[in-house]
Design a protein around this motif. Sequence first.
Motif, PDB file in Angstrom:
ATOM      1  N   TYR A 163      -3.085  -1.340  -6.615  1.00  0.00           N
ATOM      2  CA  TYR A 163      -2.515  -2.158  -5.530  1.00  0.00           C
ATOM      3  C   TYR A 163      -2.191  -3.514  -6.066  1.00  0.00           C
ATOM      4  O   TYR A 163      -0.973  -4.008  -5.695  1.00  0.00           O
ATOM      5  CB  TYR A 163      -3.612  -2.107  -4.084  1.00  0.00           C
TER       6      TYR A 163
ATOM      7  N   SER B 173       0.921  -1.180   0.025  1.00  0.00           N
ATOM      8  CA  SER B 173      -0.006  -0.033  -0.179  1.00  0.00           C
ATOM      9  C   SER B 173       0.951   1.303   0.066  1.00  0.00           C
ATOM     10  O   SER B 173       0.443   2.284  -0.853  1.00  0.00           O
ATOM     11  CB  SER B 173      -1.079   0.013   1.216  1.00  0.00           C
ATOM     12  N   ARG B 174       2.068   1.230   0.720  1.00  0.00           N
ATOM     13  CA  ARG B 174       2.908   2.480   0.762  1.00  0.00           C
ATOM     14  C   ARG B 174       3.333   2.664  -0.565  1.00  0.00           C
ATOM     15  O   ARG B 174       3.613   4.114  -1.158  1.00  0.00           O
ATOM     16  CB  ARG B 174       4.135   2.333   1.476  1.00  0.00           C
ATOM     17  N   ARG B 175       3.601   1.706  -1.403  1.00  0.00           N
ATOM     18  CA  ARG B 175       4.256   1.905  -2.779  1.00  0.00           C
ATOM     19  C   ARG B 175       3.443   2.335  -3.743  1.00  0.00           C
ATOM     20  O   ARG B 175       3.433   3.064  -4.596  1.00  0.00           O
ATOM     21  CB  ARG B 175       4.894   0.613  -3.267  1.00  0.00           C
ATOM     22  N   THR B 176       1.995   1.881  -3.511  1.00  0.00           N
ATOM     23  CA  THR B 176       0.840   2.075  -4.452  1.00  0.00           C
ATOM     24  C   THR B 176       0.509   3.821  -4.293  1.00  0.00           C
ATOM     25  O   THR B 176       0.102   4.480  -5.104  1.00  0.00           O
ATOM     26  CB  THR B 176      -0.402   1.082  -4.233  1.00  0.00           C
ATOM     27  N   LYS B 177       0.685   4.157  -2.984  1.00  0.00           N
ATOM     28  CA  LYS B 177       0.344   5.618  -3.010  1.00  0.00           C
ATOM     29  C   LYS B 177       1.471   6.570  -3.705  1.00  0.00           C
ATOM     30  O   LYS B 177       1.271   7.646  -4.075  1.00  0.00           O
ATOM     31  CB  LYS B 177       0.525   5.983  -1.363  1.00  0.00           C
ATOM     32  N   GLU B 178       2.911   5.917  -3.588  1.00  0.00           N
ATOM     33  CA  GLU B 178       3.831   6.681  -4.396  1.00  0.00           C
ATOM     34  C   GLU B 178       3.810   6.548  -5.940  1.00  0.00           C
ATOM     35  O   GLU B 178       4.223   7.476  -6.759  1.00  0.00           O
ATOM     36  CB  GLU B 178       5.091   5.967  -4.315  1.00  0.00           C
TER      37      GLU B 178
ATOM     38  N   LEU C 181       1.171   6.784  -8.766  1.00  0.00           N
ATOM     39  CA  LEU C 181       0.060   7.276  -9.082  1.00  0.00           C
ATOM     40  C   LEU C 181      -0.878   6.487 -10.230  1.00  0.00           C
ATOM     41  O   LEU C 181      -1.919   6.115 -10.072  1.00  0.00           O
ATOM     42  CB  LEU C 181      -0.113   8.839  -9.497  1.00  0.00           C
TER      43      LEU C 181
END
Length: 218
Positions: free
Chosen positions: A159, A148-153, A155
Amino acid sequence: MRVIAIDGPAGSGKSTVARAVAARLGLDYLDTGAMYRAVAFAAIRRNIDPDDTTGVANLARQMDLEIGDAVIVDGVDATIEIRSPEVTRAVSTVAANPAVRAELVARQREWVAARGGAVVEGRDIGSVVFPAAELKVYLTAEDSERASRRTKEMLDLQYDQVAADIARRDHIDSTRAESPLSVAEDAVCIDTTDRGVDAVVRQVLELAGDGQEDPRGA
Ligand code: DC
């Protein structure tokens, strides 16, 4: 020479924590993952297949690489492109190439020596690159949290895609023959799941002997 090693898998919080610790301690910060990404970027740009071990090894030895706030590959600013999905897909293959690792490890040691120390983040810093580092930290987090952290980075990615990509890279990174992702014996492991950046940074600073308060009350 003061070296602090921060290792761990993708999405464990390494970059954010390493940057903050470096700023606080007044040390330079080296992102070694960016160097592997730079080699993958250069290979793609020159149409060298990431699986061509000799071709990529020669490229790694010859390429001009400047690493600091920006990543400059043969005079081209690649700071943004090295994070692209295309580079991310190719980088684990490049990082599994023993000759590429030998070259980049030598460059990492030179970079840090020229600056008299640094906070260095990667996968093999405490175990291989700087086994005598004064502090070795290994950050982890649960798989779903890392994804989830990487998905936020990223754009433009979903997920499921990111989670699958991280799992694939973890697998390649931890099963490769040369310097697989592993925890140095004397590393302090910190699980960052459900923890804020500030708390983790504070813990690392305390381990580095730079707590906010003197533990002896002096
Ligand atoms: O931390 P990152 O996702 O930017 O790293 C990119 C890739 O490089 C990743 O697949 C692991 C590899 N890597 C490595 O093998 N050794 C390092 N010291 C740093 C990164």
